[in-house]
Design a protein around this motif. Structure first.
Motif, PDB file in Angstrom:
ATOM      1  N   UNK B  17       0.916  -1.216  -0.044  1.00  0.00           N
ATOM      2  CA  UNK B  17      -0.084   0.112  -0.106  1.00  0.00           C
ATOM      3  C   UNK B  17       0.925   1.212  -0.234  1.00  0.00           C
ATOM      4  N   UNK B  18       1.869   1.199   0.729  1.00  0.00           N
ATOM      5  CA  UNK B  18       2.749   2.315   0.815  1.00  0.00           C
ATOM      6  C   UNK B  18       3.787   2.608  -0.394  1.00  0.00           C
ATOM      7  N   UNK B  19       4.275   1.393  -0.631  1.00  0.00           N
ATOM      8  CA  UNK B  19       5.292   1.646  -1.944  1.00  0.00           C
ATOM      9  C   UNK B  19       6.746   1.731  -1.467  1.00  0.00           C
ATOM     10  N   UNK B  20       6.951   1.665  -0.025  1.00  0.00           N
ATOM     11  CA  UNK B  20       8.417   1.884   0.105  1.00  0.00           C
ATOM     12  C   UNK B  20       8.530   1.318   1.626  1.00  0.00           C
ATOM     13  N   UNK B  21       9.712   0.953   2.122  1.00  0.00           N
ATOM     14  CA  UNK B  21      10.033   0.584   3.444  1.00  0.00           C
ATOM     15  C   UNK B  21       9.677   1.496   4.656  1.00  0.00           C
ATOM     16  N   UNK B  22      10.291   2.557   4.442  1.00  0.00           N
ATOM     17  CA  UNK B  22       9.939   3.727   5.404  1.00  0.00           C
ATOM     18  C   UNK B  22       8.471   3.992   5.702  1.00  0.00           C
ATOM     19  N   UNK B  23       7.700   4.073   4.685  1.00  0.00           N
ATOM     20  CA  UNK B  23       6.239   4.279   4.715  1.00  0.00           C
ATOM     21  C   UNK B  23       5.636   3.174   5.351  1.00  0.00           C
ATOM     22  N   UNK B  24       5.874   2.055   5.034  1.00  0.00           N
ATOM     23  CA  UNK B  24       5.507   0.720   5.257  1.00  0.00           C
ATOM     24  C   UNK B  24       5.622   0.674   6.833  1.00  0.00           C
ATOM     25  N   UNK B  25       6.755   1.070   7.191  1.00  0.00           N
ATOM     26  CA  UNK B  25       7.065   0.615   8.778  1.00  0.00           C
ATOM     27  C   UNK B  25       6.128   1.522   9.516  1.00  0.00           C
ATOM     28  N   UNK B  26       5.922   2.880   9.060  1.00  0.00           N
ATOM     29  CA  UNK B  26       5.293   3.683   9.888  1.00  0.00           C
ATOM     30  C   UNK B  26       3.714   3.385   9.572  1.00  0.00           C
ATOM     31  N   UNK B  27       3.091   2.946   8.656  1.00  0.00           N
ATOM     32  CA  UNK B  27       2.092   2.557   8.287  1.00  0.00           C
ATOM     33  C   UNK B  27       1.652   0.943   9.131  1.00  0.00           C
ATOM     34  N   UNK B  28       2.556   0.286   9.226  1.00  0.00           N
ATOM     35  CA  UNK B  28       2.513  -0.899  10.001  1.00  0.00           C
ATOM     36  C   UNK B  28       2.290  -0.743  11.550  1.00  0.00           C
ATOM     37  N   UNK B  29       3.180   0.242  11.824  1.00  0.00           N
ATOM     38  CA  UNK B  29       2.927   0.546  13.322  1.00  0.00           C
ATOM     39  C   UNK B  29       1.637   0.991  13.970  1.00  0.00           C
ATOM     40  N   UNK B  30       1.350   2.004  12.739  1.00  0.00           N
ATOM     41  CA  UNK B  30      -0.067   2.632  13.098  1.00  0.00           C
ATOM     42  C   UNK B  30      -1.123   1.379  12.806  1.00  0.00           C
ATOM     43  N   UNK B  31      -1.044   0.595  12.010  1.00  0.00           N
ATOM     44  CA  UNK B  31      -2.096  -0.583  11.920  1.00  0.00           C
ATOM     45  C   UNK B  31      -1.779  -1.426  13.163  1.00  0.00           C
ATOM     46  N   UNK B  32      -0.730  -1.663  13.637  1.00  0.00           N
ATOM     47  CA  UNK B  32      -0.693  -2.333  15.042  1.00  0.00           C
ATOM     48  C   UNK B  32      -1.460  -1.817  16.277  1.00  0.00           C
ATOM     49  N   UNK B  33      -1.146  -0.323  16.405  1.00  0.00           N
ATOM     50  CA  UNK B  33      -1.830   0.330  17.306  1.00  0.00           C
ATOM     51  C   UNK B  33      -3.420   0.388  17.103  1.00  0.00           C
ATOM     52  N   UNK B  34      -3.719   0.639  15.729  1.00  0.00           N
ATOM     53  CA  UNK B  34      -5.157   0.440  15.474  1.00  0.00           C
ATOM     54  C   UNK B  34      -5.821  -0.871  15.907  1.00  0.00           C
TER      55      UNK B  34
END
Lengths: 337, 179
Positions: B17-34
């Protein structure tokens, strides 16, 4: 040959074909049509490119992110539980009653060091927390153990589960900024001053008791063996019950653990400990696939065994050595009659 | 344990969804928190997997919206050339055209509309069938079918543009060398 189809319709047909979602007629239509086959090839290339595995996350990142999420969970759960108590779902449990209850027997963690670390972590978190949280933490640890043993019985996904169980403790955060932001954000949301004040009031009288209980639990954990042969699951401390399955045939099940009313559904999912447990559409909630023998036949009658969780008592049951099954104790008709 | 078990797949969703590792890491952290925030609302009517993938997909999309990031063009990014080299020598053993496709797709995915991106990711990255995607994204199965097709068409068009761009750039370089 495809003049009768719009480009969008051709794409849809080709895409469904690639995904195995086309009907037999559509499959025949595509395979007989050069233009549709060209579209299939074109979109197939896209499908291949998208499905190419992306680089896996670094284990360190995984550990730190999960730890941050667990910290947030602790904060959130710390606040949510009193609201459950307010609506009267989980009954209050005195220390005497709690001790008098039969305990589910322990199961074998696959990695003792990780299990000990996990226990230590729970122990640290419990210090000074209210009684309900101490009980919940111990229950979660025990249920986690049961889940590990349950997954041992399953042949599928075994390697995934093992590799995914990377230790979450002791990892050095690599993205401290991201994590601290995340934790801070979660903490801000979960622990407003008002909530802290309310919670302090609710649990003020039980704080001392909670501390003592927490110490007692820790001592009990330390003296109990953490390894139990999974083969003993169906004998030690288990009670056997016969239920009527939806097919009308009896099914023998054995109780090894129970969840109090108000147990969140996710905790029970976690206790089941394996992917792929389908969930029934019934309002009553959970259902479990029956185990299969070597020939692939189900070893007890198929059908869902629904239970109501969240507001009614439920029990985790182990059938033989392979199956975890949830059945309501008092309510929610498990007998499909 | 529940989070550990699903982490890699959640990350894979975010990565696509994010297209790169840095954004994927941030997105994944948000996902875990969600997910942990939403756990108390999870009522067990769908499987945890379906529910968590839905939460993760939405969390990653939200994160991307918040950042409003646009990926870099692959041809202008020298690091991508290095990545390309390491992958050819790795386990993937892809042909050049497959690698070009993959890199172009990686850049194109975040550019296509979200309504098409999420079903394509759940189908091609996670391997869900249409019924599961419909349940996860709360869509009708027919809509899933149509959105996946349209998403792939968008990607095919991007891929074609990238190839055309490649050709133009090659011709330009050839002309410059000749001059």
């Amino acid at each position: 040959m495809t003049n009768y189809l719009t480009p969008e319709e051709r794409d849809e047909l080709a895409s469904a074909y690639l995904d195995g979602e086309a009907s037999p007629d559509q499959v025949a239509q595509i395979e007989a049509d050069t233009e549709l086959r060209r579209v299939v090839s074109e979109l197939g290339r896209i499908q291949n490119a998208v499905s190419t595995p992306t680089p896996p996350p670094e284990e360190e990142l995984q550990a730190t992110q999960i730890e941050a999420a667990l910290s947030a969970f602790d904060q959130i759960h710390h606040q949510v539980q009193p609201s459950i108590a307010e609506v009267g779902a989980p009954p209050a449990v005195s220390r005497a009653e709690h001790r008098a209850r039969p305990r589910p027997h322990r199961t074998a963690p696959t990695n003792r060091a990780a299990a000990n670390q996990e226990r230590l972590r729970h122990s640290k978190r419990r210090s000074g927390l209210p009684t309900w949280l101490s009980v919940a933490a111990v229950s979660l640890a025990l249920l986690g153990g049961i889940a590990v043993a349950t997954t041992q019985f399953r042949s599928t996904n075994e390697s995934d589960v093992a590799s995914d169980r990377a230790p979450a403790e002791g990892a050095t955060p690599t993205s401290e900024e991201t994590l601290s932001d995340a934790v801070a954000e979660a903490t801000d949301e979960a622990m407003s001053d008002e909530a802290m004040s309310d919670e302090a009031e609710v649990f003020e009288s039980s704080a001392e008791d909670a501390m003592a209980d927490s110490v007692d639990e820790e001592a009990e954990l330390a003296t109990e063996s953490s390894i139990i042969d999974p083969a003993a699951l169906d004998t030690a401390n288990a009670t056997t019950t016969t239920i009527q399955a939806s097919s009308g045939e009896p099914a023998e099940i054995q109780k090894v653990a129970s969840f109090p009313a108000g147990t969140p559904a996710f905790e029970i999912h976690d206790a089941l400990g394996a992917d792929g447990f389908p969930v029934g559409e019934s309002l009553c909630g959970f259902a479990v696939v029956p185990p299969r023998d070597q020939s692939g036949a189900e070893t007890y009658p198929s059908g869902y065994f629904p239970v109501l969780v969240g507001t009614q008592p439920a029990e985790l049951l182990i059938y033989g050595q392979d199956i975890a099954l949830l059945v309501a104790t008092d309510t929610c008709d498990v007998l499909d009659s | 344990m529940l989070l550990s078990r699903h982490y890699k797949r959640l990350y894979a969703i975010c990565r696509r969804v994010a297209g790169n590792d840095a954004d994927a890491a941030d997105g994944c952290q948000e996902a875990l928190l969600a997910i942990v925030r939403g756990l108390t609302r999870f009522d067990g009517r769908s499987s945890f997997k379906t529910w968590s993938y839905r939460v993760a997909t939405n969390a990653c999309l939200d994160e991307m919206r918040r950042k409003n990031r646009r990926p870099l063009a692959i041809l202008d990014d020298p690091k991508r050339t290095l990545d390309h080299g390491s992958e050819t020598s790795g386990n993937y053993r892809q042909t050049d055209s497959q690698i070009v496709d993959r890199l172009a797709i990686e850049d194109a995915l975040p550019l296509i509309p979200e309504e098409f991106r999420a079903p394509v990711v759940l189908r091609d990255v996670i391997g869900m069938d249409y019924a599961e995607i419909a349940e996860t994204l709360e869509l009708a199965p027919g809509t899933v079918r149509s959105r996946i097709a349209r998403g792939r068409r968008h990607l095919a068009n991007h891929l074609q543009s990238a190839r055309n761009g490649n050709q133009l750039a090659s011709e330009q370089r050839r002309r410059e060398r000749n001059d």
